[in-house]
Design a protein around this motif. Structure first.
Motif, PDB file in Angstrom:
ATOM      1  N   THR A 405       0.864  -1.184   0.000  1.00 48.19           N
ATOM      2  CA  THR A 405       0.000   0.000   0.000  1.00 48.19           C
ATOM      3  C   THR A 405       0.897   1.230   0.000  1.00 48.19           C
ATOM      4  OG1 THR A 405      -1.717  -1.175   1.243  1.00 48.19           O
ATOM      5  CG2 THR A 405      -1.818   1.233   1.212  1.00 48.19           C
ATOM      6  N   VAL A 406       0.782   2.017  -1.061  1.00 46.21           N
ATOM      7  CA  VAL A 406       1.700   3.139  -1.280  1.00 46.21           C
ATOM      8  C   VAL A 406       0.891   4.398  -1.565  1.00 46.21           C
ATOM      9  CG1 VAL A 406       3.601   4.009  -2.682  1.00 46.21           C
ATOM     10  CG2 VAL A 406       3.411   1.560  -2.222  1.00 46.21           C
ATOM     11  N   GLY A 407       1.298   5.513  -0.971  1.00 41.17           N
ATOM     12  CA  GLY A 407       0.621   6.758  -1.268  1.00 41.17           C
ATOM     13  C   GLY A 407       0.850   7.193  -2.706  1.00 41.17           C
ATOM     14  N   ASN A 408       2.103   7.312  -3.102  1.00 35.95           N
ATOM     15  CA  ASN A 408       2.469   7.745  -4.448  1.00 35.95           C
ATOM     16  C   ASN A 408       3.629   6.876  -4.933  1.00 35.95           C
ATOM     17  OD1 ASN A 408       0.954  10.586  -4.638  1.00 35.95           O
ATOM     18  ND2 ASN A 408       1.896  10.426  -2.608  1.00 35.95           N
ATOM     19  N   LEU A 409       3.412   6.162  -6.027  1.00 37.21           N
ATOM     20  CA  LEU A 409       4.407   5.213  -6.525  1.00 37.21           C
ATOM     21  C   LEU A 409       5.100   5.800  -7.750  1.00 37.21           C
ATOM     22  CD1 LEU A 409       5.718   2.425  -6.392  1.00 37.21           C
ATOM     23  CD2 LEU A 409       3.815   1.537  -7.736  1.00 37.21           C
ATOM     24  N   HIS A 410       6.437   5.935  -7.664  1.00 38.58           N
ATOM     25  CA  HIS A 410       7.222   6.509  -8.753  1.00 38.58           C
ATOM     26  C   HIS A 410       8.194   5.451  -9.290  1.00 38.58           C
ATOM     27  CE1 HIS A 410       6.440  11.014  -8.312  1.00 38.58           C
ATOM     28  NE2 HIS A 410       5.622  10.410  -7.464  1.00 38.58           N
ATOM     29  N   LEU A 425       2.669  -7.763  -8.948  1.00 39.25           N
ATOM     30  CA  LEU A 425       2.013  -6.518  -8.581  1.00 39.25           C
ATOM     31  C   LEU A 425       0.594  -6.729  -8.060  1.00 39.25           C
ATOM     32  CD1 LEU A 425       3.032  -4.418 -11.723  1.00 39.25           C
ATOM     33  CD2 LEU A 425       4.157  -4.394  -9.499  1.00 39.25           C
ATOM     34  N   ASP A 426       0.115  -7.963  -7.983  1.00 44.32           N
ATOM     35  CA  ASP A 426      -1.264  -8.184  -7.580  1.00 44.32           C
ATOM     36  C   ASP A 426      -1.486  -7.696  -6.143  1.00 44.32           C
ATOM     37  OD1 ASP A 426       0.545 -10.478  -7.328  1.00 44.32           O
ATOM     38  OD2 ASP A 426      -1.066 -11.395  -6.176  1.00 44.32           O
ATOM     39  N   GLY A 427      -2.601  -7.016  -5.950  1.00 44.41           N
ATOM     40  CA  GLY A 427      -2.930  -6.468  -4.643  1.00 44.41           C
ATOM     41  C   GLY A 427      -2.282  -5.139  -4.348  1.00 44.41           C
ATOM     42  N   LEU A 428      -1.432  -4.624  -5.249  1.00 41.62           N
ATOM     43  CA  LEU A 428      -0.769  -3.333  -5.036  1.00 41.62           C
ATOM     44  C   LEU A 428      -1.807  -2.217  -5.031  1.00 41.62           C
ATOM     45  CD1 LEU A 428       1.722  -1.463  -4.896  1.00 41.62           C
ATOM     46  CD2 LEU A 428       1.828  -1.589  -7.398  1.00 41.62           C
ATOM     47  N   ASP A 429      -1.766  -1.377  -4.004  1.00 39.35           N
ATOM     48  CA  ASP A 429      -2.710  -0.268  -3.884  1.00 39.35           C
ATOM     49  C   ASP A 429      -1.937   1.042  -3.790  1.00 39.35           C
ATOM     50  OD1 ASP A 429      -5.087   1.089  -3.649  1.00 39.35           O
ATOM     51  OD2 ASP A 429      -5.273   0.758  -1.492  1.00 39.35           O
ATOM     52  N   TYR A 430      -2.437   2.064  -4.489  1.00 37.70           N
ATOM     53  CA  TYR A 430      -1.755   3.360  -4.511  1.00 37.70           C
ATOM     54  C   TYR A 430      -2.772   4.443  -4.813  1.00 37.70           C
ATOM     55  CZ  TYR A 430      -1.978   1.889  -9.374  1.00 37.70           C
ATOM     56  OH  TYR A 430      -2.420   1.413 -10.585  1.00 37.70           O
ATOM     57  N   GLN A 431      -2.415   5.659  -4.415  1.00 33.95           N
ATOM     58  CA  GLN A 431      -3.243   6.811  -4.746  1.00 33.95           C
ATOM     59  C   GLN A 431      -2.829   7.422  -6.086  1.00 33.95           C
ATOM     60  OE1 GLN A 431      -5.984   7.909  -2.986  1.00 33.95           O
ATOM     61  NE2 GLN A 431      -5.615   5.983  -1.887  1.00 33.95           N
ATOM     62  N   ASN A 432      -1.544   7.428  -6.337  1.00 30.60           N
ATOM     63  CA  ASN A 432      -1.022   7.958  -7.606  1.00 30.60           C
ATOM     64  C   ASN A 432       0.143   7.087  -8.057  1.00 30.60           C
ATOM     65  OD1 ASN A 432      -2.471  10.731  -7.932  1.00 30.60           O
ATOM     66  ND2 ASN A 432      -1.728  10.739  -5.816  1.00 30.60           N
ATOM     67  N   ILE A 433       0.296   6.996  -9.373  1.00 29.36           N
ATOM     68  CA  ILE A 433       1.386   6.201  -9.928  1.00 29.36           C
ATOM     69  C   ILE A 433       1.920   6.893 -11.169  1.00 29.36           C
ATOM     70  CG2 ILE A 433      -0.189   4.781 -11.303  1.00 29.36           C
ATOM     71  CD1 ILE A 433       1.769   2.444 -10.935  1.00 29.36           C
ATOM     72  N   GLY A 477      -8.877   2.250 -13.077  1.00 25.63           N
ATOM     73  CA  GLY A 477      -9.606   3.132 -12.178  1.00 25.63           C
ATOM     74  C   GLY A 477      -8.833   4.400 -11.870  1.00 25.63           C
ATOM     75  N   TYR A 478      -7.510   4.272 -11.759  1.00 28.93           N
ATOM     76  CA  TYR A 478      -6.686   5.454 -11.483  1.00 28.93           C
ATOM     77  C   TYR A 478      -6.784   6.468 -12.620  1.00 28.93           C
ATOM     78  CZ  TYR A 478      -2.502   8.343 -11.480  1.00 28.93           C
ATOM     79  OH  TYR A 478      -1.639   9.402 -11.546  1.00 28.93           O
ATOM     80  N   PHE A 479      -6.640   6.000 -13.863  1.00 27.82           N
ATOM     81  CA  PHE A 479      -6.705   6.930 -14.994  1.00 27.82           C
ATOM     82  C   PHE A 479      -8.089   7.564 -15.114  1.00 27.82           C
ATOM     83  CE2 PHE A 479      -2.946   4.605 -16.897  1.00 27.82           C
ATOM     84  CZ  PHE A 479      -2.088   5.682 -16.748  1.00 27.82           C
ATOM     85  N   ARG A 480      -9.131   6.848 -14.807  1.00 27.20           N
ATOM     86  CA  ARG A 480     -10.467   7.448 -14.836  1.00 27.20           C
ATOM     87  C   ARG A 480     -10.594   8.506 -13.742  1.00 27.20           C
ATOM     88  NH1 ARG A 480     -13.314   5.154 -18.585  1.00 27.20           N
ATOM     89  NH2 ARG A 480     -13.048   2.924 -19.053  1.00 27.20           N
TER      90      ARG A 480
END
Length: 621
Positions: A405-410, A425-433, A477-480
């Motif tokens: 679980t990451v706030g912002n993944l760079h 990467l399965d289950g990886l959660d982030y607010q921004n990537i 979902g992130y891009f939307r």
């Protein structure tokens, strides 16, 4: 209870007497010892006479401050449970035999300067009310400081050819021993230091242990310009309690390093540190930052999970960094496996330019770690509250971000070199990537989403990452969410492409449905595909149902006079939900081929038309 020493008559009868300082000479020597001239010749002094001087039992001996220099002590020195009221300074003293100050109490300070202990030295449970100073002291055999207590312990350039045992030592102020050199094991387990504890520039040839120590100030393990801090044997810092910071700049740990369970009230600084063996920070709790920029974890041995660089379940209140070290440009290097499973980072996790070089096959990792490690680098179930910055990092083997679980993944310029399906990467959660963005390190607002998606797709999702529908759903979902619906559609289409080319096995039902939906409606994203296919089939039908192949239906002479339109006839058969009356007056001439085509024509229409309508309404994906 503290007591003064009493000595039995004849206690020194077996000592050599030639040249020994006698008690009659002492009054004339006290002044010289207090301010000894350089190059003074050492003379022998009986051990029992030294003890009597220190205990104030010699007539004429100073009461407040005793300073003895340039003598060689003959015989065992025993000051067990003695009370020494004076401030004691022993300078350039050579002790031939065993020295035992166990249980003694020095009511003031004790200073040992340029002294040499040829036998074993014991200061167990010794109490020094003020400072204990060890300056340029040499212990040729073992020395014990167990349960010693003093106000401050100060000194440097201490050499010990045997073991240094200081378990349970208690210092009410600063503990400062710089440039220590110890050939045997050195143990400070469960030490209690109320201020700073310093071993700057020290060298330990065997085991060095601070296990369970309680240090209320800083712990200093740094290298100095003149002397690096080196531990050649195992370094044990497990379960330590530190009130402030750990400083270990350029420290060298040639053997194993155990920092598991450390509790640090401040930050840990391991910049440019060298870990030659397994390193563990499992379960460490660090309130501030953990900084290991330019550090190297070079152990290539891997026989069990204990041989990995392990940061699992480590908690860091601030940021955790493994970046390239400043102007020096030295990257952080992990030569063996690294585990960050269940680590919790409150701030940023940074590994910019880091090199994760282990290339062992995952099967070997699983076998040797008893299933505890499946990837060369494992960030599984890790939590990062801020940014996870991996810009320019290199992963030579398999890497897992599963359930992180990451706030912002760079992921800019990351090199994934572990081969096909080496990243999970399965289950990886982030607010921004993002995998592409601003050139400046501190610009986190602007992101080129299209370039970022292209790099994610080409460098990671195609072949490098293990397939997971959840990964694509999260990215879609992130891009939307950030307003890029067209990129979200591209993510969805890429997911379906991978499924039909790599995941589904032909000719399974899933494989056929995937191909059908892609061909006819673009998985619901392109309903115009259905229109195109419909027009093509209708036009083919127009050729098949041309006038030469048609005849009037019996009893439909009036409508038949109007003629047959091949296009409308084809459309009327193709669309099952409407009736254009085009087939009421005309029918194909009897022909097995045409009959077969009519069945196919109707079947295709019954499939494509509902799919097209479903795509338009969003029911088909």
């Amino acid at each position: 209870m503290w007591t003064a020493l009493g000595f039995a008559p004849g206690a020194a009868a077996d000592l050599p007497t030639a040249g020994l300082i006698t008690e009659d000479e002492l009054p004339g020597l006290f002044a010289a010892w207090a301010d000894p001239p350089d190059g003074a010749r050492a003379r022998p002094l009986a051990a029992d006479l030294l003890a009597r001087i220190l205990c104030g039992e010699v007539v004429g001996a100073p009461r407040d401050k005793v300073a003895i220099a340039d003598v060689e002590i003959v015989g065992d020195v025993r000051l067990n449970a003695a009370l020494i009221a004076a401030d004691v300074t022993l300078e350039r003293i050579r002790f031939r035999e065993r020295v035992d100050f166990s249980g003694a109490r020095f009511a003031r300070a004790l200073t040992l300067r340029s002294c040499e202990f040829l036998g074993e030295a014991a200061f167990e449970t010794t109490h020094v009310d003020l400072d204990l100073t060890l300056d340029h002291v040499q212990f040729r055999r073992n020395v014990s400081l167990r349960q010693l207590r003093c106000a401050r312990l100060l000194g440097g350039d201490v050499a010990c050819d045997g073991e240094l045992r200081a378990d349970g030592i208690k210092v009410d102020g600063t503990f400062w021993l710089s440039a220590v050199a110890c050939a045997g094991a050195a143990s400070f387990g469960y030490a209690h230091i109320t201020d700073e504890m310093t071993f700057a520039g020290a060298t330990f040839m065997a085991k060095f242990s601070l296990y369970g120590a309680d240090v209320r100030g800083n712990l200093n393990l740094t290298s100095t310009p003149d002397s690096p801090f080196i531990v050649h044997g195992p370094a044990e810092l497990g379960d330590m309690r530190l009130g402030l910071n750990v400083y270990a700049w350029e420290a060298q740990f040639a053997g194993s390093f155990n920092g598991a369970g450390m509790r640090v009230g401040g930050s840990c600084h391991f910049n440019l540190a060298r870990f030659g063996g397994p390193a563990s920070f499992s379960g460490a709790d660090i309130r501030g930052d953990f900084i290991a920029d330019g550090a190297s974890f070079t152990s290539s041995r891997f026989e069990s999970i204990k041989d990995a660089a392990t940061f699992s379940e480590m908690q860091v209140g601030g940021s955790c960094t493994f970046n390239v070290a400043g102007p020096s440009g030295i990257p952080t290097i992990f030569s063996g496996p690294a585990s960050f499973i269940l680590a919790k980072i409150g701030g940023n996790f940074e590994a910019r330019g880091a090199r994760f070089a282990d290339t062992r096959h995952p099967a070997e990792l699983r076998a040797r770690s008893a299933g505890g490690l499946h990837h060369n680098v494992d960030f599984g179930s890790m939590t990062v509250g801020g940014f996870m910055l991996l810009k320019g990092a290199t992963f030579a083997g398999a890497c897992s971000l599963r359930n992180a679980t990451v706030g912002n993944l760079h992921l800019e310029q990351v090199s994934w070199n572990g081969g096909d399906h080496s990243v999970r990467l399965d289950g990886l959660d982030y607010q921004n990537i993002r995998a592409e963005g601003a050139e400046q390190e501190d610009e986190f607002t602007w992101v080129d989403q299209r370039a970022s998606w292209a790099r994610l797709r080409d460098d990671l999702l195609r072949h490098r990452a293990e397939y997971s529908a959840q990964v694509f759903e999260k990215l879609e979902g992130y891009f939307r969410r950030v307003g890029y619906s067209d990129l979200a559609d591209e993510v969805f289409m890429e997911r379906k492409r991978i499924e039909r080319t790599e995941v589904f096995v032909p000719p399974s039902l899933d494989w056929m449905l995937n191909w059908g939906l892609w061909l006819f409606v673009g998985h619901g994203r392109h309903p115009e595909y259905a229109l195109g296919w419909s027009l093509l089939i209708i036009l083919i039908g127009s050729v098949v149902f041309r006038s030469a192949n048609m005849q009037p239906k019996p009893g439909a002479s009036a409508r038949a006079e109007l003629g047959c339109s091949p296009f409308w006839y084809s459309l009327d058969l193709f669309v099952p939900i409407i009736d254009l009356k085009a087939n009421d007056a005309w029918e194909p001439r009897p022909s097995r081929a045409i009959d077969c085509y009519i069945a196919i024509h109707k079947l295709v229409g019954a499939i494509i038309v509902p799919l097209g309508l479903g795509a338009i309404t969003g029911l088909v994906r």
